[in-house]
Design a protein around this motif. Structure first.
Motif, PDB file in Angstrom:
ATOM      1  N   TYR A 198       0.844  -1.211   0.000  1.00  0.00           N
ATOM      2  CA  TYR A 198       0.000   0.000   0.000  1.00  0.00           C
ATOM      3  C   TYR A 198       0.880   1.263   0.000  1.00  0.00           C
ATOM      4  CZ  TYR A 198      -3.961  -3.046   0.838  1.00  0.00           C
ATOM      5  OH  TYR A 198      -4.941  -4.013   0.703  1.00  0.00           O
ATOM      6  N   LEU A 237      -9.691   5.110   3.077  1.00  0.00           N
ATOM      7  CA  LEU A 237      -9.442   3.670   3.235  1.00  0.00           C
ATOM      8  C   LEU A 237      -8.866   3.317   4.601  1.00  0.00           C
ATOM      9  CD1 LEU A 237      -7.882   2.979  -0.303  1.00  0.00           C
ATOM     10  CD2 LEU A 237     -10.258   2.639   0.427  1.00  0.00           C
ATOM     11  N   LEU A 239      -5.918   3.691   5.834  1.00  0.00           N
ATOM     12  CA  LEU A 239      -4.710   2.903   5.567  1.00  0.00           C
ATOM     13  C   LEU A 239      -3.744   2.879   6.748  1.00  0.00           C
ATOM     14  CD1 LEU A 239      -3.967   3.898   1.854  1.00  0.00           C
ATOM     15  CD2 LEU A 239      -5.106   1.846   2.730  1.00  0.00           C
TER      16      LEU A 239
END
Length: 590
Positions: A198, A237, A239
């Motif tokens: 990611y 998201l 993350l």
């Protein structure tokens, strides 16, 4: 009253150049400067944060350095277009310095944050003081002795190091800090299997977005937009929590705080070599950029004034929680190309960054480190100036040696040592060059002394009159070669009158005077007459102070080569030596 008159005579604009901009400022210039300021500010925000990462500190300290220090540099700077603040090369040296400086038995980088930053602020302050003093004492011209190849080699090597050191953030792995090239490369390879996909995706997206934006339009702030979009994805998201994507953390929504540091003799000694390296590199970088832009604008750049400006800027950084900085090529180029009309453009850009800091600082906590790493990858690539590298490599052997040596030492030594090696090498090669004065025999072209041509080995020449051209400085390091070359001509030529042209000799010292005195004695013992032509005022003054005029004889000094030739021909005619000559070297012989 007398003091007031003296103050009136002092041109304050010389010391505070922005006064000139104030006096003829207009609404039209203001509009142009505002546009340039916002453009520069948009570029400076992501850059300053990224350069702080390079220096090994939190991004906020890079932003602080782009505000008040940049404004001070603009107020006092020699160039109206130079934008100062954090730079990649300076940040690299700062990181290296903090990794080697020993404070009370402890490496500066390993100190608690508060103590570490106090040492860094002290470094900024000391760099500023040194630069300021060098400007006050007019040391600006000394920078001319530092070869451009040093800067090219250093920035190329620093570009490689930046890219390599940011690989860990680009890949999202934790390998700790490894300042040495080989160690960093080794640990990156070992931990490559731990790559966070990611974080890597964010880094790749940032690089790709910047490249596409540049190709689409130079007006698109690719780095800033890439950073904002990456932050949006991180928030949406989640993350940070779901996939361990590291963020830069919070930035205080306030003015840059006043900093404090301990100015002790032990701390100064610990930072001494680093201070000199950062100061030298910083001023070389700033002046190189200022002169590059001045070549397009016709603006005159005063090196001493820029010393003062950069010094005051770094002193300001030391007191306002900023890292050391210099002139930024990217921001300066953007400032110029965006239509800046005065120094106020950089002042306004600093205020713009301050405004953004006060309004939007809390949002910066969502920016992923991988995005800043992507920005730095692009910057690292741009630091390797292929055109300048090829030019320096192909120019001369000396430039090639300086270029490659500086680049290699940048990769394998501490960066402050690399700066010293490059500077020392360029100065040594310069001294070697000027310590070899050129002495060659010449003849007038087309029977006139307005143009002199170097004599070829087999070319016919006058058997009684010889003309020698001396080019270079006659100081203690160069005089031995001059003595040797002149003596060779005395021993092997049958000429009875030597005309020595000193038009290209700008410096002579006591050793040079002594050598000429010895030359006069040697030639007179062999019944050879020496005539000196085209003495520069500085050389003539030395001759007068040392009474060499009496030794040479006033009648043997001439302002023009034609006069000396006419005098020499008259002498040889009078002795009957030219009576049966068929060469007709000089117009006067015909």
């Amino acid at each position: 009253m007398q003091n007031i008159k003296i103050l009136k005579k002092i041109d304050v604009r010389r010391f505070i150049p922005i006064i000139t901009d104030i006096r003829d400022y207009s609404l039209e210039k203001f509009k142009s400067d505002i546009v340039a300021a916002i453009t520069v500010g948009i570029v400076a925000i992501p850059q300053s944060m990224a350069y702080a990462i390079i220096a090994g500190v939190q991004p906020k300290f890079g932003l602080y350095a782009a505000i008040f220090p940049a404004i001070v540099a603009a107020i006092f700077g020699a160039s109206r277009y130079l934008a100062a603040g954090p730079t990649n090369a300076i940040s690299m040296v700062v990181a290296s310095s903090m990794g080697t400086a020993v404070i009370a038995g402890t490496i500066a980088n390993t100190l608690p944050d508060e103590q570490k930053m106090a040492i860094l602020f002290l470094l900024s302050f000391l760099v500023g003081v040194l630069q300021l003093m060098m400007g006050i004492f007019r040391f600006g011209s000394l920078i001319n002795f530092v070869s451009h190849s040093v800067v090219v080699g250093f920035t190329a090597g620093a570009g490689v190091l930046i890219a390599l050191n940011q690989l860990k953030n680009f890949l999202g792995i934790n390998i700790g800090n490894h300042p040495h090239f080989i160690d960093s490369l080794k640990h990156t390879i070992i931990h490559a299997s731990e790559t966070n996909l990611y974080a890597l995706s964010i880094g790749i997206f940032t690089v790709a977005f910047i490249i596409i934006a540049k190709k689409t339009s130079t007006k698109i702030p690719g780095a800033l937009l890439a950073m904002i979009i990456s932050a949006i994805f991180v928030v949406i998201l989640d993350l940070e929590n779901s996939h361990n994507v590291v963020l830069i953390g919070s930035i205080p929504q306030s003015f840059p705080p006043l900093s404090s540091f301990s100015l002790t003799l032990d701390n100064i000694n610990a930072l001494f070599t680093s201070v000199i390296a950062v100061a030298i590199l910083g001023i070389v970088e700033a002046l190189s950029i200022a002169k590059s832009i001045a070549s397009k604008t016709g603006e005159k750049v005063d090196g001493n004034q820029e010393f003062i400006a950069q010094g005051l800027a770094n002193i300001t950084a030391g007191f306002t929680s900023g890292i050391p900085g210099s002139g930024s090529f990217t921001r300066s180029a953007v400032n110029y190309s965006s239509g800046a009309r005065s120094r106020f453009a950089v002042v306004f850009s600093g205020l713009f960054i301050l405004f953004v800091l006060l309004i939007a600082a809390p949002l910066a906590q969502y920016i992923p480190i991988a995005s800043l790493a992507g920005i730095l990858m692009v910057i690292a690539y741009s630091m390797i100036d292929q055109h300048a590298f090829k030019m320096a490599f192909n120019a001369t052997a000396a430039d090639r040696i300086v270029l490659l040596t500086t680049m290699i030492t940048t990769l394998f030594l501490h960066l402050d040592q690399a700066v010293y090696v490059g500077v020392a090498l360029s100065i040594m090669l310069f001294i070697r060059k000027i310590s070899h004065p050129q002495v060659f025999e010449v003849l007038p072209h087309n029977d006139t002394a307005r143009r002199l041509l170097k004599i070829e080995p087999k070319q016919k020449k006058c058997p009684h009159i010889s003309i020698f051209q001396v080019e270079g400085s006659l100081f203690f390091g160069a005089i031995a070669e001059l003595e040797e070359k002149i003596s060779q001509h005395i021993n092997h030529d049958s000429g009875e009158i030597f005309i020595i042209r000193l038009a290209h000799v700008h410096l002579i010292d006591a050793t040079g005077v002594h050598a000429i005195e010895s030359l006069m004695k040697e030639t007179r013992s062999k019944n050879i007459l020496i005539l000196f032509v085209n003495l520069k005022p500085a050389v003539l003054r030395v001759f007068e102070r040392t009474r060499m005029i009496d030794t040479i004889g006033q009648e043997n000094l001439f302002n023009h080569t034609n006069e000396a030739i006419a005098y020499a021909v008259k002498k040889t005619h009078a002795s009957g030596k030219c009576k049966n000559c068929v060469i007709n070297c000089f117009k006067e012989c015909a």
